[in-house]
Design an enzyme around this catalytic site. Structure first.
Site, mmCIF file in Angstrom:
data_model
loop_
_atom_site.group_PDB
_atom_site.id
_atom_site.type_symbol
_atom_site.label_atom_id
_atom_site.label_comp_id
_atom_site.label_asym_id
_atom_site.label_seq_id
_atom_site.Cartn_x
_atom_site.Cartn_y
_atom_site.Cartn_z
ATOM 1 N N TYR A 168 0.840 -1.208 0.000
ATOM 2 C CA TYR A 168 0.000 0.000 0.000
ATOM 3 C C TYR A 168 0.873 1.255 0.000
ATOM 4 C CZ TYR A 168 -3.404 3.517 1.428
ATOM 5 O OH TYR A 168 -4.185 4.644 1.480
ATOM 6 N N LYS A 172 1.098 4.327 -2.859
ATOM 7 C CA LYS A 172 0.840 5.744 -2.588
ATOM 8 C C LYS A 172 2.084 6.602 -2.846
ATOM 9 C CE LYS A 172 -3.538 5.621 -1.661
ATOM 10 N NZ LYS A 172 -4.521 6.328 -2.500
#
Ligand code: NDP
Length: 259
Positions: A168, A172
């Site tokens: 994750y 990002k």
């Protein structure tokens, strides 16, 4: 600042919940009678339709809402979506690339391949594909090489990695890097590229992270006071309603306990 939304069309991905949903309401509340149009997309179409109905009811606005089912991780679906936009909603001025998710909490060697693919295809490839699909509309506008706003939702996780979130965090960080590159590429135009990186916000985010386990999701927020999705929506609308020459390029926003 409401004036700057006059006649504008706003496209929001991931508008069925959390930050995307709040952003749709915030635009409608900010400019209820400005001829604003909202294109709301997500996979859950029934939810989107409900939100469309609630926006006109709760904000007492004349905002026109077009709800479209769209999975941003599917490149063909993005192409079909843009080709199928009704003429009335095609002149998009503001793109809010918000759809995104985290799935699982696991150290790098244990991350399920499917989770990794879903996160990259949604958070990174989906955001880039959507941007590429909408950019021609922006580039064709005005006499200064293009005009419009691209607002990309990253995360504090792209700047401050945490154990169990390597994939994750990597997605990002990629969003942030893409956002910064795009801003440089478009520097000679009137296209603003805006990056907003939230910290902890209470939405369905953690429900998705724990594969639908609500009690695990609730535990994340116990003992702290997360932001609300409205807190982020306000910043998004603020950035979109500045004077054309003002670019809110890069914003990190988190609850005070997280600093
Ligand atoms: P929610 O889970 O409440 O909302 C996520 C939205 O994304 C939903 O509307 C969901 O709709 C949509 N979505 C997920 N996958 C897809 C897909 N493949 N295609 C289209 N839409 C999709 O979480 P948030 O509101 O918190 O998340 C919004 C953004 O904010 C995300 O990018 C997230 O990474 C980011 N963020 C969130 C933080 C937080 O603490 N909550 C912190 C930092 C960043 P549907 O399921 O109907 O498709």
């Amino acid at each position: 600042s409401t004036r700057r939304l006059q006649g504008k069309t706003v496209l929001i991905t991931g508008a069925s919940s959390g930050i995307g949903r709040s952003t749709a309401f915030e635009f409608a509340r900010t400019a209820p009678n400005a001829g604003l149009k909202l294109v709301l997309t997500a996979r859950r179409f029934d939810t989107l339709q409900q939100i469309a109905a609630d926006i006109s009811k709760e904000t007492n606005s004349n905002v026109k809402v077009h709800a479209v089912q769209l999975d941003v991780s599917d490149p063909a679906a993005i192409r079909g979506f843009v080709a199928g936009l009704p003429a009335e909603f095609r002149d998009i001025h503001i793109l809010v690339n918000n759809a995104g998710l985290v799935r699982g909490v696991a150290k790098a060697p244990e991350i399920a391949e499917e989770d990794m693919e879903v996160m990259f295809q949604t958070n990174v490839t989906g955001l880039i594909n959507m941007t590429q699909a909408i950019l021609p509309i922006f580039l064709a506008r005005g006499s200064e090489g293009g005009e419009g706003d691209i607002i990309n939702i990253g995360s504090i996780a792209g700047r401050e990695p945490y154990v169990g979130g390597s994939i994750y965090c990597a997605t990002k960080a990629a969003v942030r890097s893409f956002t910064d590159s795009l801003r440089k590429e478009l520097i000679a135009t009137r296209i603003r590229v805006i990056g907003i990186d939230p910290g902890q916000v209470e939405t369905e985010f953690s429900v998705v992270r724990f594969y639908g386990d609500k009690s695990k999701a609730d535990a994340v927020y116990s003992g702290c006071e997360p932001l609300t999705p409205d807190d982020i929506a306000e910043v998004i609308v603020f950035a979109a309603t500045r004077r054309q020459n003002v670019v809110i390029a890069d914003t990190l926003i988190f609850p005070s306990h997280q600093g």
